[in-house]
Design a protein around this motif. Structure first.
Motif, PDB file in Angstrom:
ATOM      1  N   LEU A  26       0.839  -1.195   0.000  1.00  0.00           N
ATOM      2  CA  LEU A  26       0.000   0.000   0.000  1.00  0.00           C
ATOM      3  C   LEU A  26       0.871   1.240   0.000  1.00  0.00           C
ATOM      4  O   LEU A  26       1.886   1.290   0.687  1.00  0.00           O
ATOM      5  N   ASN A  27       0.470   2.249  -0.762  1.00  0.00           N
ATOM      6  CA  ASN A  27       1.239   3.485  -0.819  1.00  0.00           C
ATOM      7  C   ASN A  27       1.500   4.010   0.577  1.00  0.00           C
ATOM      8  O   ASN A  27       0.593   4.173   1.379  1.00  0.00           O
ATOM      9  N   SER A  28       2.720   4.285   0.877  1.00  0.00           N
ATOM     10  CA  SER A  28       3.080   4.705   2.224  1.00  0.00           C
ATOM     11  C   SER A  28       2.670   6.134   2.478  1.00  0.00           C
ATOM     12  O   SER A  28       2.425   6.901   1.556  1.00  0.00           O
ATOM     13  N   ASN A  47      -8.825  12.123   2.677  1.00  0.00           N
ATOM     14  CA  ASN A  47      -8.254  11.128   1.786  1.00  0.00           C
ATOM     15  C   ASN A  47      -6.753  10.962   1.981  1.00  0.00           C
ATOM     16  O   ASN A  47      -6.092  10.353   1.176  1.00  0.00           O
ATOM     17  N   THR A  48      -6.197  11.511   3.020  1.00  0.00           N
ATOM     18  CA  THR A  48      -4.762  11.482   3.228  1.00  0.00           C
ATOM     19  C   THR A  48      -4.193  10.086   3.103  1.00  0.00           C
ATOM     20  O   THR A  48      -3.248   9.841   2.374  1.00  0.00           O
ATOM     21  N   LEU A  49      -4.789   9.135   3.840  1.00  0.00           N
ATOM     22  CA  LEU A  49      -4.253   7.785   3.830  1.00  0.00           C
ATOM     23  C   LEU A  49      -4.875   6.931   2.756  1.00  0.00           C
ATOM     24  O   LEU A  49      -4.244   6.056   2.201  1.00  0.00           O
ATOM     25  N   SER A  50      -6.132   7.218   2.413  1.00  0.00           N
ATOM     26  CA  SER A  50      -6.848   6.326   1.503  1.00  0.00           C
ATOM     27  C   SER A  50      -6.700   6.709   0.057  1.00  0.00           C
ATOM     28  O   SER A  50      -6.196   5.940  -0.749  1.00  0.00           O
ATOM     29  N   ASN A  51      -7.131   7.891  -0.300  1.00  0.00           N
ATOM     30  CA  ASN A  51      -7.287   8.213  -1.716  1.00  0.00           C
ATOM     31  C   ASN A  51      -6.003   8.635  -2.389  1.00  0.00           C
ATOM     32  O   ASN A  51      -6.010   8.933  -3.567  1.00  0.00           O
ATOM     33  N   ARG A  52      -4.873   8.708  -1.628  1.00  0.00           N
ATOM     34  CA  ARG A  52      -3.609   8.917  -2.323  1.00  0.00           C
ATOM     35  C   ARG A  52      -3.332   7.715  -3.217  1.00  0.00           C
ATOM     36  O   ARG A  52      -2.912   7.847  -4.366  1.00  0.00           O
ATOM     37  N   ASP A 280       2.202   5.615  10.174  1.00  0.00           N
ATOM     38  CA  ASP A 280       2.858   4.506   9.498  1.00  0.00           C
ATOM     39  C   ASP A 280       2.038   4.159   8.260  1.00  0.00           C
ATOM     40  O   ASP A 280       1.204   4.950   7.822  1.00  0.00           O
ATOM     41  N   GLN A 281       2.265   2.960   7.720  1.00  0.00           N
ATOM     42  CA  GLN A 281       1.585   2.582   6.478  1.00  0.00           C
ATOM     43  C   GLN A 281       0.077   2.473   6.632  1.00  0.00           C
ATOM     44  O   GLN A 281      -0.662   2.600   5.658  1.00  0.00           O
ATOM     45  N   ARG A 311      -7.333   7.591  11.581  1.00  0.00           N
ATOM     46  CA  ARG A 311      -7.785   6.826  10.400  1.00  0.00           C
ATOM     47  C   ARG A 311      -6.888   5.610  10.228  1.00  0.00           C
ATOM     48  O   ARG A 311      -5.651   5.740  10.251  1.00  0.00           O
ATOM     49  N   ASN A 312      -7.510   4.428  10.039  1.00  0.00           N
ATOM     50  CA  ASN A 312      -6.753   3.186   9.996  1.00  0.00           C
ATOM     51  C   ASN A 312      -7.284   2.287   8.877  1.00  0.00           C
ATOM     52  O   ASN A 312      -8.495   2.184   8.676  1.00  0.00           O
ATOM     53  N   ASN A 313      -6.359   1.647   8.145  1.00  0.00           N
ATOM     54  CA  ASN A 313      -6.752   0.659   7.134  1.00  0.00           C
ATOM     55  C   ASN A 313      -5.915  -0.609   7.282  1.00  0.00           C
ATOM     56  O   ASN A 313      -5.449  -1.183   6.313  1.00  0.00           O
ATOM     57  N   MET A 314      -5.769  -1.073   8.503  1.00  0.00           N
ATOM     58  CA  MET A 314      -4.928  -2.226   8.797  1.00  0.00           C
ATOM     59  C   MET A 314      -5.491  -3.508   8.200  1.00  0.00           C
ATOM     60  O   MET A 314      -4.751  -4.418   7.821  1.00  0.00           O
ATOM     61  N   LEU A 315      -6.811  -3.598   8.092  1.00  0.00           N
ATOM     62  CA  LEU A 315      -7.426  -4.851   7.673  1.00  0.00           C
ATOM     63  C   LEU A 315      -7.320  -5.081   6.176  1.00  0.00           C
ATOM     64  O   LEU A 315      -6.970  -6.167   5.719  1.00  0.00           O
ATOM     65  N   ARG A 316      -7.673  -4.056   5.382  1.00  0.00           N
ATOM     66  CA  ARG A 316      -7.568  -4.113   3.919  1.00  0.00           C
ATOM     67  C   ARG A 316      -7.226  -2.707   3.426  1.00  0.00           C
ATOM     68  O   ARG A 316      -7.527  -1.719   4.098  1.00  0.00           O
TER      69      ARG A 316
END
Length: 353
Positions: A26-28, A47-52, A280-281, A311-316
């Motif tokens: 995943l884009n860091s 969208n900082t972590l997601s939509n980049r 982090d990632q 905001r967290n996307n650890m699962l997917r």
């Protein structure tokens, strides 16, 4: 309700996750805070972590059927994406036959977007819930210059504000909108829309967007809109955002926006400051502050908002969880301090073909 929500999120996070190379790559957050972000990323700081990742790939990734231990949410996301893509291909086929698409070797039609469920309890209002969605349909048969847009809110610059802050009497923009967007060229700064929204009104809109980088750290993004609604009549917007990249993990954005309303002959203004920190990632935190008001009768403040979003996307890489404690002051509530917390689950769908 709060206990059930917490237990539900815990169970989801506790589920075994199958090996997923896409999640590992995943884009860091380094990319998430780079100066090369588009205007859409600047205007929508959630969208900082997601939509980049989405802005560079223009889609989200779904797991292939062959991966073992696939979870129900993987199946749902892939099935939903396939269903949307099938519907869009049928629509695109109205403009060009399948033989012509194959001969031109162009990309197939696709849909992409997001769905967000939120519970936003605050002082005296524990039952506030929210459903947000945005769908974008690309039609290659029309030379990638025409998109079909469906959204719960016409204001793209305020996609992640809590419902209580959007429902102020001076900002009647939170309505389901459907529109066709046309661009003279794929990379044009101009776009034109016709559609329906805002209390079932027909409207037409023209927009200009551009960006300018002063240096590797400083950038400015600006846009202007002019639109006409059948009942609200003429309206206009102007916006400018300044961005400063402190380092690879810290980014500060300051947004300013003004809305002119012909039916009331006044201006709605909004100023925001966001500090985006990529931990982090899979984790990012975004403290932010917003002030909104009206030009009449004396540029008075109507709303003050402050929040701290995790905001967290650890699962997917397409599934996000958010927790945002906030404080809100509204003129219609005599600026009494209202404390709350927003709990959100957000899923993205769509893929390149």
């Amino acid at each position: 309700m709060l206990c059930l929500t917490v237990v539900y999120c815990h169970l989801l996070l506790a589920l075994p996750v199958a090996p997923d190379s896409a999640a590992d790559t995943l884009n860091s957050p380094v990319n998430a805070t780079s100066v090369g972000i588009t205007y859409r990323d600047i205007a929508r700081p959630e969208n900082t972590l997601s939509n980049r990742a989405n802005s560079t790939k223009e889609s989200t990734h779904s797991l292939p059927p062959s991966i073992p231990n696939e979870q129900w949410f993987d199946i749902w996301q892939r099935s939903f994406t396939d269903t949307m893509d099938f519907t869009v291909k049928q629509l695109d086929g109205l403009f060009e036959s399948s033989d012509e698409i194959g001969a031109s070797k162009q990309k197939e039609a696709r849909a992409e977007g997001r769905v967000q469920l939120a519970w936003e309890p605050r002082s005296g209002m524990l039952s506030d819930t929210d459903l947000r969605f945005r769908v974008r349909v690309r039609l290659p048969a029309l030379k990638e210059r025409v998109d079909l847009l469906l959204s719960d809110n016409e204001d793209e610059t305020q996609n992640n504000t809590i419902r209580a802050a959007r429902d102020t009497g001076n900002n009647n923009r939170d309505r389901t909108t459907i529109a066709l967007r046309f661009r003279p060229e794929q990379d044009s700064h101009y776009s034109f829309r016709i559609g329906a929204g805002r209390r079932d009104q027909l409207y037409a809109m023209t927009r200009y967007r551009d960006a300018f980088a002063f240096s590797k750290q400083w950038a400015m993004l600006y846009d202007a809109e002019l639109y006409y609604y059948t009942r609200d009549r003429l309206g206009a917007e102007v916006g400018v955002a300044f961005q400063y990249e402190i380092n690879k993990k810290h980014l500060v954005r300051q947004n300013n926006r003004y809305y002119y309303r012909d039916d009331t002959n006044d201006w709605l203004w909004r100023h925001e400051v966001h500090h985006l920190f990529s931990v982090d990632q899979h984790n990012a935190v975004i403290p932010h502050f917003m002030v909104e008001g009206l030009s009449q009768p004396n540029f008075r403040v109507e709303e003050v908002y402050g929040g701290f979003r995790w905001r967290n996307n650890m699962l997917r890489d397409w599934l996000f969880f958010e927790v945002e404690p906030f404080v809100l002051w509204l003129r219609e509530e005599d600026f009494k301090t209202s404390y709350g917390v927003a709990l959100r689950v957000e899923a993205y769908y769509g893929r390149d073909t």
